[in-house]
Scaffold this motif. Sequence first.
Motif, PDB file in Angstrom:
ATOM      1  N   SER A 158       0.841  -1.186   0.000  1.00  0.00           N
ATOM      2  CA  SER A 158       0.000   0.000   0.000  1.00  0.00           C
ATOM      3  C   SER A 158       0.877   1.238   0.000  1.00  0.00           C
ATOM      4  CB  SER A 158      -0.907   0.008   1.236  1.00  0.00           C
ATOM      5  OG  SER A 158      -0.114   0.202   2.401  1.00  0.00           O
ATOM      6  N   LEU A 159       0.265   2.395  -0.206  1.00  0.00           N
ATOM      7  CA  LEU A 159       1.018   3.644  -0.129  1.00  0.00           C
ATOM      8  C   LEU A 159       1.604   3.835   1.266  1.00  0.00           C
ATOM      9  CD1 LEU A 159      -1.308   6.097  -2.099  1.00  0.00           C
ATOM     10  CD2 LEU A 159       0.833   5.092  -2.881  1.00  0.00           C
ATOM     11  N   VAL A 160       0.806   3.512   2.285  1.00  0.00           N
ATOM     12  CA  VAL A 160       1.277   3.666   3.664  1.00  0.00           C
ATOM     13  C   VAL A 160       2.483   2.781   3.921  1.00  0.00           C
ATOM     14  CG1 VAL A 160       0.663   3.354   6.085  1.00  0.00           C
ATOM     15  CG2 VAL A 160      -0.992   4.331   4.504  1.00  0.00           C
ATOM     16  N   GLN A 161       2.436   1.551   3.443  1.00  0.00           N
ATOM     17  CA  GLN A 161       3.566   0.640   3.648  1.00  0.00           C
ATOM     18  C   GLN A 161       4.826   1.158   2.959  1.00  0.00           C
ATOM     19  OE1 GLN A 161       1.484  -2.840   2.165  1.00  0.00           O
ATOM     20  NE2 GLN A 161       1.717  -3.839   4.151  1.00  0.00           N
ATOM     21  N   MET A 162       4.656   1.684   1.743  1.00  0.00           N
ATOM     22  CA  MET A 162       5.826   2.211   1.029  1.00  0.00           C
ATOM     23  C   MET A 162       6.395   3.447   1.721  1.00  0.00           C
ATOM     24  SD  MET A 162       4.988   1.648  -3.027  1.00  0.00           S
ATOM     25  CE  MET A 162       3.218   1.909  -3.037  1.00  0.00           C
TER      26      MET A 162
END
Length: 558
Positions: free
Chosen positions: A348-352
């Motif tokens: 996800s964007l958050v993970q990246m």
Amino acid sequence: VACCRHGQKASPKRRGQGMNPRTVQQPRRRRKRPRWYGRVAHGMAITIPAAVVVRTLLAAAALCLIFVAVASAAAAAAAAALVDPATGIAFDDDLSGLPLFGVGCRRKGPIKVYSVGMYSDTSARSSVSSLSRSDKAGALSALREALKSSDTTTFILKMNFKVGAAKMADAIADSVAPRASDADAVETLKKLILDGVSAKGAATPGTVLRFDCWADGGVKVSVDGEEVGSAPGLSRAFCDVFLDDDGVSPAFRDSVVRNCCGVTSAPATATDSSAAQHSESKRSSHNPLHIHRKSHFRLPPLPYPYDALQPVISEKTLRAHHLKHNAKYVETVNELIDAGGAKLRGLSLVQMVKDGSLRKTDPALYNNAAQCWNHQFYWKCMAGAGGGGEPGGLLADSIRRDFGSFDNFRKEMVSASMRAFGSGWTWLGYDGRKGRLEVITTSGGGNPLSEDITPILAIDMWEHAYYLDYQERRIEYVNGFFDRLVNWKFAEKNMKHALGGGFVPDVMHQVSSSRVAIIGGDDFREMGEAQGNYHAIPAKLGPPVWDLVGDSVILAET
């Protein structure tokens, strides 16, 4: 005079004895023969250089190969394309994995303006494959319903007649407007078409306009392969332009029914069955709710019209910011994920953004992913109406506690924004380890999430956010943000989330590639009770357990 057919000369005695030269038979003139003629005639062998023979044979072989290749290419093209009989324009059978549904001509009186082809998911095609071709209205109605759940439906318009940019934009917008409820979105679509076609002067024969209709309602416009931008909330109306009872091309509707209906579905292969089982097991791996979508990120629509932030941010600036800069970040992230393979597709964007190692190993992916997240957060930080002023509630109390007063807080935010060197962001964030609010500045695509600080509010200090309106006068942009734009309701929700109260904040509703509007808190509980499910979900879950994955959204796990 030669008087013998065999070439023998007459004797001097006979020559002239009582002969009249006028009556003497003249010899036939023989054609000049090549030197080898007599030898061939008498069966004698002649020598032709070997190099001449080899060159002749090679030339003949090359001509044969060229003929075979051209014939094969023509046969393949004929087999892999569907041709509009009215214009002779061909369409590929497949577009990036999407099958072709049908083609048809858009006429204006006797003029054949363009040919249109439609591509969409195989699931939508399968939904009407068993329907009878004789019930055209019923089949098209079922197809329109099936397209609502398709991730992407693409219309390709190939021009057959020259049309000016303004007329082309007006024609398409006039067709969409009666079928849409958002007049601003229609104007956005009109401007996108106008801008894209104007770049080449006019929609001349051979020009290709592409419209990608997404499940979230957006319509992406491209002209001759160059993306122009997206208009929100028009995908269903755009599909209806060609598929409803008053569609602009009856020939297109006939072609869709002819190609998609009355077709027996092929039996599922072992591979298909295995994929289905894998998908089903993946769907049930999370509890209580798991929604699947494709793993590509897409440009989210703005929560307000493009002119809603005036006079602080002009419509021109907001259009360029959203449709060019934000869209480019999304496009770049998708390209980098595709290039990176399976290991990146589930992120996800958050993970990246939170992945510290990614920032070092793949800074391009990190920065573009962070910019996608930052912009989606920033759009929510502004309100089209009712913004500005001072906050209330929990956030106001926290600001007074940590900064002494709202004025002190504002001065610190403005000062930090002015000190920011180059391009970056100014944030109000909550540091859970210290238990207090902090003003933070980040450069480039930096984000407080990488430091485990929850973002509460953000101001974009990249030049493309303000330069067209203010040039070097950044302080006017920042003051205008606080006076008229800041969305304190959104900031209050983020503050509650940072302290563990409430569900996932609104900004998270659109940050994942799934583009599913997640309903949280009381709304989620009420929805569950209305459906007879999830009776005991409270409005406050404490620190929420949540994640946003590329191909799924986990609402809650207990």
